[in-house]
Design an enzyme around this catalytic site. Structure first.
Site, PDB file in Angstrom:
ATOM      1  N   GLY A 146       0.820  -1.202   0.000  1.00  0.00           N
ATOM      2  CA  GLY A 146       0.000   0.000   0.000  1.00  0.00           C
ATOM      3  C   GLY A 146       0.853   1.251   0.000  1.00  0.00           C
ATOM      4  O   GLY A 146       1.771   1.387   0.809  1.00  0.00           O
ATOM      5  N   GLY A 178      -0.427   4.498   0.304  1.00  0.00           N
ATOM      6  CA  GLY A 178      -1.164   5.657   0.776  1.00  0.00           C
ATOM      7  C   GLY A 178      -0.246   6.511   1.639  1.00  0.00           C
ATOM      8  O   GLY A 178       0.978   6.442   1.527  1.00  0.00           O
ATOM      9  N   PHE A 179      -0.828   7.272   2.537  1.00  0.00           N
ATOM     10  CA  PHE A 179      -0.015   8.157   3.374  1.00  0.00           C
ATOM     11  C   PHE A 179       0.967   7.371   4.241  1.00  0.00           C
ATOM     12  O   PHE A 179       2.135   7.741   4.362  1.00  0.00           O
ATOM     13  CB  PHE A 179      -0.916   9.021   4.255  1.00  0.00           C
ATOM     14  N   GLY A 180       0.513   6.270   4.857  1.00  0.00           N
ATOM     15  CA  GLY A 180       1.382   5.495   5.734  1.00  0.00           C
ATOM     16  C   GLY A 180       2.488   4.784   4.995  1.00  0.00           C
ATOM     17  O   GLY A 180       3.664   4.848   5.381  1.00  0.00           O
ATOM     18  N   VAL A 209      -2.379  -8.118  -3.296  1.00  0.00           N
ATOM     19  CA  VAL A 209      -2.053  -9.204  -2.367  1.00  0.00           C
ATOM     20  C   VAL A 209      -3.304 -10.020  -2.087  1.00  0.00           C
ATOM     21  O   VAL A 209      -4.348  -9.482  -1.711  1.00  0.00           O
ATOM     22  CB  VAL A 209      -1.466  -8.637  -1.056  1.00  0.00           C
ATOM     23  N   GLU A 264     -18.052  18.379   3.436  1.00  0.00           N
ATOM     24  CA  GLU A 264     -17.415  19.016   2.288  1.00  0.00           C
ATOM     25  C   GLU A 264     -18.162  18.711   0.997  1.00  0.00           C
ATOM     26  O   GLU A 264     -18.343  19.588   0.140  1.00  0.00           O
ATOM     27  CB  GLU A 264     -15.954  18.575   2.212  1.00  0.00           C
ATOM     28  N   ASP A 279      -5.185   3.081   8.442  1.00  0.00           N
ATOM     29  CA  ASP A 279      -6.588   2.729   8.710  1.00  0.00           C
ATOM     30  C   ASP A 279      -6.774   1.249   8.977  1.00  0.00           C
ATOM     31  O   ASP A 279      -7.821   0.842   9.496  1.00  0.00           O
ATOM     32  CB  ASP A 279      -7.464   3.128   7.517  1.00  0.00           C
TER      33      ASP A 279
END
Length: 467
Positions: A26, A28-30, A94, A186, A330
């Site tokens: 992954g 993403g941000f992490g 995966v 938003e 997450d």
């Protein structure tokens, strides 16, 4: 009180002549932050992601509402790591985990070996056991989701231009956002601005400003993670934009033509009431569920999985009995361990994922040196949410206490904070240019829909449906 780390057998170290293999699932941000933290380390990093791009999710709703083009908030992963010599990027999904063999299986049948594994697979939509609702009320997590929602919104206005039945047109022009967290708030505010500011003058058979935008929230107020005063302020700003805010309204059913809502009982009304909202365009922002990879990890390692599908981790973000495997973002049911304080749950926000990525990378390096891993400590910088033009709320954490404000100043703060954290100079310039155009001209440059198929007027009904 700082926890005592459980003594776990150290992962088997690679041979002295072989560099440790760190596999990150992954980007993403992490995952992105973990890989970057290892750029100067004596390890070989492999990133595998089912997409070829990193996505700045906080602005994804702007792609869904035609305010930004997709490339403005996304960047190819290979481009991001072109100068990191120890990083290899692979496109793949995966589908299996073998902790004993230190291997992952991909959907194409290949296997990836690792000495250390960081799983940052993120989350997907959560429909509280009603996955059948996804077809009618899509969520917003990927670019594909954003394109699908943008298509629904824009084609609803197009269909309304041709519709002659008032009831059918009203359903086409009723937009329902389910869930009043930051994404829902938003999205609802932007839809109201599109109807009232962007589209007027473009249609001849109806007034786009007559569109009805509803924000439905099962809880007692919008933005429940914010202080109550800011939540109230956000609700007032939404209503000024023309959004119909309905709190204490629990969705009980969703179909292709609308949803059923049960309003909560109140002190003056002992019984709850149920009513229907007819809508052809519903958007889900009410809940998330961890990536299915979490359950695969639980089955393979015996790690506990919570109701949201998140993996319970040790204080250092590793799995019990598997110090070589870390779960972040997450996907992790993680807690923050600050000196002198009780452990606190980590919120599912991008700063938390980034900090977990850096901690997981740092603990790998500590283990390679034979040092004990450190527990994760989350630093809360606060929360931001924008409602619309000159409308936002900010809740910041500082050593001097909370800093809270709303309105124009909060809106400007939100704008520049998001520009700052975007990936890449080009993206920052593109977003700033599009926002400037939207501000001065109310223009949304990404209002393009492709692949529209029209039934043949002379074809029999069965053929039209098959087409």
């Amino acid at each position: 009180m700082m926890p005592r780390m459980k003594e776990s057998p150290p992962p088997s170290a690679p041979p002295a002549t072989q560099r440790a293999r760190v596999l990150i699932v992954g980007c993403g941000f992490g995952g992105l932050e973990a890989a970057r933290a290892l750029r100067h380390a004596p390890v070989d990093v492999t990133l595998v992601d089912r997409n070829n791009h990193h996505l700045f999710q906080p602005l994804l709703y702007q792609v869904a509402t035609a305010g930004l083009a997709a490339p403005s908030i996304a960047a190819p992963i290979r481009h991001l790591f072109r100068r990191q010599a120890n990083a290899t990027v692979l496109l793949g999904e995966v589908v299996g985990v073998d902790p004993a063999a230190h291997a992952l299986s991909l959907a194409d049948g290949s296997q990836l070996r690792y000495d250390y594994l960081i799983v940052a697979a993120g989350a997907t939509h959560g429909y509280f056991g009603h996955d059948e609702w996804a077809e009618h009320a899509p969520g917003l997590k990927t670019l594909d989701d954003a394109f699908a929602i943008r298509r629904r919104v824009l084609l609803a206005f197009e269909a309304a231009e041709k519709e002659t039945d008032p009831a059918a047109r009203a359903a086409l022009l009723t937009f329902v956002v389910i869930g009043a967290g930051p994404t829902g708030v938003e999205m609802a505010g932007t839809l109201a601005e599109i109807a009232r500011r962007t589209l007027p003058g473009e249609f001849r058979n109806f007034d786009p400003a007559s569109a009805h935008v509803l924000l439905v929230e099962g809880g007692p107020r919008v933005l429940q993670a914010f202080p109550e005063a800011l939540s109230t302020r956000a609700c007032e700003q939404l209503e000024r934009l023309g959004v119909d805010v309905r709190t204490g309204a629990r969705v009980t059913a969703i179909d292709a033509h609308g949803l059923q809502v049960e309003s909560a009982s109140s002190p003056g009304n002992a019984s709850a009431s149920s009513y229907r909202i007819n809508s052809n365009c519903m958007i889900w922002a009410a809940g998330v569920s961890a990536s299915p990879l979490g359950r695969l990890l639980g089955q393979a390692t015996g790690a506990q999985i919570d109701r949201a599908g998140r993996v319970a981790v040790e204080p250092d973000l590793s799995l019990p009995g598997h110090p070589e495997i870390s779960v972040i973002g997450d996907l992790a049911a993680a807690r923050s361990y600050a000196p002198g304080r009780e452990p606190q749950p980590v919120p599912g926000v991008s700063p938390g994922a980034k900090q977990m990525g850096r901690t997981a990378a740092a603990n790998i390096l500590r283990r390679l040196k034979g040092s004990p891993a450190l527990p994760f400590r989350y630093i809360d910088y606060g929360n931001l949410a924008t409602i619309g033009r000159h409308a936002a709320v900010v809740d910041l954490t500082s050593p001097l206490g909370p800093i809270r404000f709303s309105g124009t100043l909060a809106w400007l703060f939100w704008l520049f904070a998001h520009i700052w954290f975007l990936i890449g100079f080009r993206n920052r310039v593109a977003v700033l240019a599009d926002w400037a155009t939207a501000y001065f001209r109310y223009h949304r440059p990404a209002r393009i829909v492709t692949g529209v198929r029209h039934p043949q007027a002379d074809a029999p009904p069965a053929e039209r449906e098959a087409d």
